[in-house]
Write an enzyme that holds these catalytic residues in place. Structure first.
Site, PDB file in Angstrom:
ATOM      1  CB  SER A   1      -0.529  -7.865   0.578  1.00 59.03           C
ATOM      2  OG  SER A   1      -0.490  -8.001   1.975  1.00 59.03           O
TER       3      SER A   1
ATOM      4  CG  HIS B   1      -3.745 -11.820   2.266  1.00 56.62           C
ATOM      5  ND1 HIS B   1      -4.283 -10.578   1.998  1.00 56.62           N
ATOM      6  CD2 HIS B   1      -2.398 -11.621   2.338  1.00 56.62           C
ATOM      7  CE1 HIS B   1      -3.323  -9.682   1.930  1.00 56.62           C
ATOM      8  NE2 HIS B   1      -2.161 -10.290   2.117  1.00 56.62           N
TER       9      HIS B   1
END
Length: 388
Positions: free
Chosen positions: A227, A340
């Protein structure tokens, strides 16, 4: 919150609760402070915050009854999480030891805390996870692991990834560069409109600090992150060739593309002062895809097919295509059905495979371990001919 960096345990639907003291004069909560997560008491009138628990640990959850009896769930780098009672003076008494049998079969070691000064005098805290039976007279490969967020933090909490990488023979450095939480609002917000940027320089200062200690092989440096850590991994390999290998996870390589496609909307000017159609140069200046020609480090991209927070086509896929065009060493692994949350609450077999790929890539480029799944098989004369 807590100091999990990118690797919190799978998250359910229940949020952490707050508790009032029995006299109604204070509130119990947890807070971050320099890589630690103490239980705190907040005075309802003055707002004064008093730490109830102390030490190199993270209070992950807690409960307080009507008699102010406190039970905490505590994690350390060598304990996933166990229950402790907490007395009025902060003394903790263990009441569970869930993983005693498993831990007796493993050689887990606590990390070493490191504090160093960055280029502009800022003080940076981090941790060094060393292999079991570490010998300071030997040379070890290093993995720089960068947390996401960017407003998050690593700290005194269990992280299976670092322990596993160390068990594979790597020294792992995981610092909290500027922008990290638990060091005050100014330290966290200094990266606004400058991300990525000086946080990269904080990370490089940490690598330099470890090299001074003499037990790191400077030709065997690796870098990874997910990320926001993927953003900085991409940025790192576009700005230096010092790393022998990189693994970029759930990254953003093109900020303009991401602005239009992510589920994380930027309708308010938090990270950029204007949208990309009004200030395209700012987005270009801070996007790794702009500097893709500078990448010579072999890089693996680890992506989730259903990641809408950092969509693959605004991150690793763009860099992968460009690097393939440039004939630079690269590979890409896309996990089906994964969002994610791959590293935290992805399908268990995918989480294991992800770790295998990360260390497998480093093993190939830093340790010389064959991994033919990453090799490019040149076409033979038979299958290279044009179709009729």
């Amino acid at each position: 919150s807590s100091v999990f960096g990118d690797n919190a345990a799978p998250r359910g639907g229940r949020a952490r609760s707050l508790y009032w003291s029995s006299d109604g004069r204070s509130l119990f909560d947890t807070g971050e402070k320099q890589g630690r997560t103490p239980l705190v008491r907040v005075d309802a009138q003055s707002g004064k915050v008093t730490e109830v628990t102390h030490g190199d640990q993270a209070v992950l959850d807690f409960s307080v009854n009507s008699n102010n009896a406190i039970v905490t769930l505590v994690s350390t780098p060598v304990e996933v999480g166990d229950l402790f009672t907490v007395s009025a003076d902060g003394t903790q008494t263990r009441i569970t030891d869930f993983n005693q049998k498993l831990w007796s079969q493993l050689n887990l070691t606590s990390p070493e805390e490191i504090n160093y000064t960055s280029f502009d005098g800022k003080h940076i805290q981090g941790w060094i996870q060393k292999p079991p039976d570490f010998d300071p007279h030997k040379k070890y490969p290093l993995i720089l692991n960068i947390h996401g967020g960017p407003h998050a933090a690593y700290g005194w909490v269990f992280d299976h990834e670092f322990q596993w990488m160390a068990a594979k023979g790597y020294v792992v450095l995981y610092p909290n560069p500027r922008g990290s939480t638990s060091y005050g609002q100014d330290f966290g917000n200094i990266i606004q409109y400058h991300y990525p940027g000086d946080d990269y320089r904080d990370l490089m200062a940490g690598v330099d600090e470890l090299l001074k200690r003499g037990y790191i092989d400077e030709k065997k440096l690796g870098v990874t992150g997910g990320s926001g850590g993927g953003v900085l991994t991409d940025w790192t390999i576009t700005h230096t060739d010092r790393f022998a290998a990189a693994v970029s996870q759930r990254d953003i390589s093109n900020w303009a593309s991401w602005w239009y496609t992510a589920d994380f909307t930027l309708f308010q000017p938090n990270w950029f002062k204007a949208p990309p159609f009004e200030d395209p140069q700012d987005y270009n200046n801070r996007s790794s895809i702009t500097f893709v020609k500078n990448i010579h480090t072999p890089v693996l991209f680890v992506l989730g097919q259903s990641d809408y927070r950092t969509p693959p086509d605004s991150g690793g896929e763009q860099l992968f295509r460009a690097l393939k065009y440039l004939k630079r060493p690269t590979a890409m692994v896309v996990f089906p059905r994964e969002s994610h949350e791959l590293s935290r609450s992805g399908e268990p077999w995918h989480r294991i495979e992800r770790l295998d790929h990360i260390v497998g890539w480093f093993d190939k480029w830093m340790m010389g371990v064959p991994h033919p799944e990453y090799d490019i098989n040149p076409p033979t004369a038979a299958n290279a001919s044009s179709p009729d």
